[in-house]
Design an enzyme around this catalytic site. Structure first.
Site, PDB file in Angstrom:
ATOM      1  N   ARG A  99      25.675 -83.698 -26.344  1.00  9.65           N
ATOM      2  CA  ARG A  99      25.939 -83.785 -24.898  1.00  9.65           C
ATOM      3  C   ARG A  99      27.236 -83.044 -24.653  1.00  9.65           C
ATOM      4  NH1 ARG A  99      25.534 -88.854 -20.835  1.00  9.65           N
ATOM      5  NH2 ARG A  99      23.377 -88.205 -21.076  1.00  9.65           N
ATOM      6  N   HIS A 126      18.993 -81.367 -18.243  1.00 10.70           N
ATOM      7  CA  HIS A 126      18.831 -82.660 -18.928  1.00 10.70           C
ATOM      8  C   HIS A 126      17.361 -82.780 -19.340  1.00 10.70           C
ATOM      9  CE1 HIS A 126      19.836 -86.466 -20.416  1.00 10.70           C
ATOM     10  NE2 HIS A 126      20.143 -87.129 -19.319  1.00 10.70           N
ATOM     11  N   GLN A 129      15.694 -86.186 -20.505  1.00  9.40           N
ATOM     12  CA  GLN A 129      15.503 -87.124 -19.388  1.00  9.40           C
ATOM     13  C   GLN A 129      14.198 -86.804 -18.664  1.00  9.40           C
ATOM     14  OE1 GLN A 129      17.791 -89.632 -17.922  1.00  9.40           O
ATOM     15  NE2 GLN A 129      15.877 -90.089 -16.882  1.00  9.40           N
ATOM     16  N   ASP A 222      19.980 -88.701  -7.865  1.00 10.76           N
ATOM     17  CA  ASP A 222      20.967 -88.722  -8.948  1.00 10.76           C
ATOM     18  C   ASP A 222      22.335 -88.701  -8.271  1.00 10.76           C
ATOM     19  OD1 ASP A 222      22.299 -88.486 -11.376  1.00 10.76           O
ATOM     20  OD2 ASP A 222      21.870 -86.343 -11.624  1.00 10.76           O
ATOM     21  N   CYS A 263      17.800 -91.328 -12.721  1.00 10.29           N
ATOM     22  CA  CYS A 263      18.051 -91.220 -14.164  1.00 10.29           C
ATOM     23  C   CYS A 263      19.086 -92.242 -14.625  1.00 10.29           C
ATOM     24  CB  CYS A 263      18.517 -89.804 -14.497  1.00 10.29           C
ATOM     25  SG  CYS A 263      19.986 -89.326 -13.558  1.00 10.29           S
ATOM     26  N   ARG A 291      12.967 -93.851 -22.080  1.00 11.95           N
ATOM     27  CA  ARG A 291      13.784 -92.898 -22.840  1.00 11.95           C
ATOM     28  C   ARG A 291      13.634 -93.180 -24.336  1.00 11.95           C
ATOM     29  NH1 ARG A 291      18.290 -90.631 -20.511  1.00 11.95           N
ATOM     30  NH2 ARG A 291      18.191 -89.339 -22.392  1.00 11.95           N
TER      31      ARG A 291
HETATM   32  N1   CP Z   1      20.353 -90.925 -17.808  1.00 11.73           N
HETATM   33  C1   CP Z   1      21.234 -90.728 -18.791  1.00 11.73           C
HETATM   34  O1   CP Z   1      21.227 -89.719 -19.500  1.00 11.73           O
HETATM   35  O2   CP Z   1      22.136 -91.757 -18.942  1.00 11.73           O
HETATM   36  P1   CP Z   1      23.415 -91.779 -19.878  1.00 11.73           P
HETATM   37  O3   CP Z   1      24.454 -90.895 -19.239  1.00 11.73           O
HETATM   38  O4   CP Z   1      23.833 -93.221 -19.893  1.00 11.73           O
HETATM   39  O5   CP Z   1      23.031 -91.283 -21.242  1.00 11.73           O
HETATM   40  N1  NVA Z   2      23.846 -85.507 -13.178  1.00 10.22           N
HETATM   41  C1  NVA Z   2      24.434 -86.583 -13.932  1.00 10.22           C
HETATM   42  C2  NVA Z   2      23.448 -87.147 -14.895  1.00 10.22           C
HETATM   43  C3  NVA Z   2      23.939 -88.260 -15.759  1.00 10.22           C
HETATM   44  C4  NVA Z   2      22.905 -88.739 -16.717  1.00 10.22           C
HETATM   45  C5  NVA Z   2      25.677 -86.085 -14.640  1.00 10.22           C
HETATM   46  O1  NVA Z   2      25.643 -84.966 -15.174  1.00 10.22           O
HETATM   47  O2  NVA Z   2      26.677 -86.792 -14.666  1.00 10.22           O
END
Ligand code: CP
Ligand code: NVA
Length: 306
Positions: A99, A126, A129, A222, A263, A291
């Site tokens: 990430r 993502h 997801q 989101d 999400c 997930r």
């Molecule tokens: N939806 C998602 O990826 O959540 P986290 O940021 O908690 O991993």
């Molecule tokens: N768009 C959000 C998704 C988190 C899972 C972010 O990048 O923070």
């Protein structure tokens, strides 16, 4: 094979991952213990609840292990190159998940890795997801065709981009309501629109949330302020609120058996109100549970074990 973007998958592969997830979730394929002796390295530049825990539990249930590697604890934080980090980690682990802030970091990891690299969220996409969400939608409606999805909010963020690409591949009708400066860039929009029409669907960006949700089967939102964009928070909230908030009035324009998806993490009172996320419409916790099931499929597929 790496999974950095939805573009790394074909339409057939997305469907295959969805159908395999169903078999894994309901125990038609027994995967318990198949990854005994395998290790996943999980590099995190930013926080996570679902992605981290679902990958880790998935590895455990498959008989393997996962190592949580926040970058602040790696020599990367003191300047060790991405190349050296990856070249060393691949001597220890069988698959990497990362990430990151910049999508280019993932591309550099993948360029040097001889093991699969999974995007666990970047500024651009993502994908894990959205593969999971396609399973959730399939589970709910029994099909991945003839469905209208409305995404309300930042139409150019990681989740929106992956959702739009996957919908275009599957020929779903995806409507995105966002202020114009939060639309996908013209070139990308043209590409996904062309793809959607080849597959019998549409991609439509609009500034009108009511147009987007009208008769929609899925209403998805989101955060307005993704991780790494905190310095734009006030400006974004000013632009998105109150027009792009998912509330009961907006939901009432969706189809009668519509579902609400997010999400997560949610910012209750911003992109969605309690009344919606806690309502009968909401399938956000099923979405989060799935997930876990999808991570198993993705890991096994990338390791060529499915
Ligand atoms: N939806 C998602 O990826 O959540 P986290 O940021 O908690 O991993
Ligand atoms: N768009 C959000 C998704 C988190 C899972 C972010 O990048 O923070």
């Amino acid at each position: 094979m790496h999974l950095l973007s939805i573009w790394d998958l074909s339409r057939e592969e997305i469907l295959k991952l969805v159908f395999l997830t169903e078999e894994i979730k309901y125990g038609y394929i027994d995967v318990e213990g198949v990854l005994e002796g395998y290790t996943m390295g999980m590099i995190f530049e930013k926080p996570s609840t679902r992605t981290r825990v679902s990958f880790e539990v998935a590895m455990n249930q498959l008989g393997g292990r996962a190592l949580y590697l926040p970058t602040s604890t790696l020599q990367m934080s003191r300047g060790e190159s991405i190349k050296d980090t990856v070249k060393v980690l691949e001597r220890y682990v069988d698959i990497l998940m990362a990430r990151v802030y910049r999508h280019e970091t993932l591309e550099e990891m993948a360029e040097h890795a001889s093991i699969p690299v999974i995007n666990g969220l970047s500024d651009r996409e993502h994908p894990v997801q959205i593969v999971s969400d396609m399973f959730t939608i399939y589970e709910r409606f029994g099909r991945l065709s003839r469905l209208k999805i409305a995404f309300i909010g930042d139409g150019a963020n990681n989740v929106a981009r992956s959702l739009v690409i996957a919908s275009a591949m599957l020929g779903l009708n995806i409507y995105v309501a966002a202020p114009r400066e939060y639309w996908l860039p013209e070139e990308e929009l043209e590409r996904v629109s062309r793809l959607a029409s080849e597959n019998g669907g549409v991609v439509r960006y609009t500034e009108d949330p009511y147009e987007a949700v009208k008769d929609a089967d899925v209403v998805y939102t989101d955060t307005f302020v993704s991780m790494g964009m905190e310095d734009e928070a006030a400006r974004r909230r000013g632009l998105f609120l109150p027009k792009y908030q998912v509330n009961m009035d907006l939901m009432s324009h969706a189809s009668q058996d519509a579902v609400f998806m997010h999400c997560l993490p949610a910012h209750r009172g911003e992109e969605v109100v309690d009344e919606v996320i806690d309502s009968e419409y909401s399938i956000v916790y099923d979405q989060a549970e799935n997930r876990l099931h999808t991570q198993k499929t993705i890991i096994l597929y990338l390791l060529e074990m499915l």
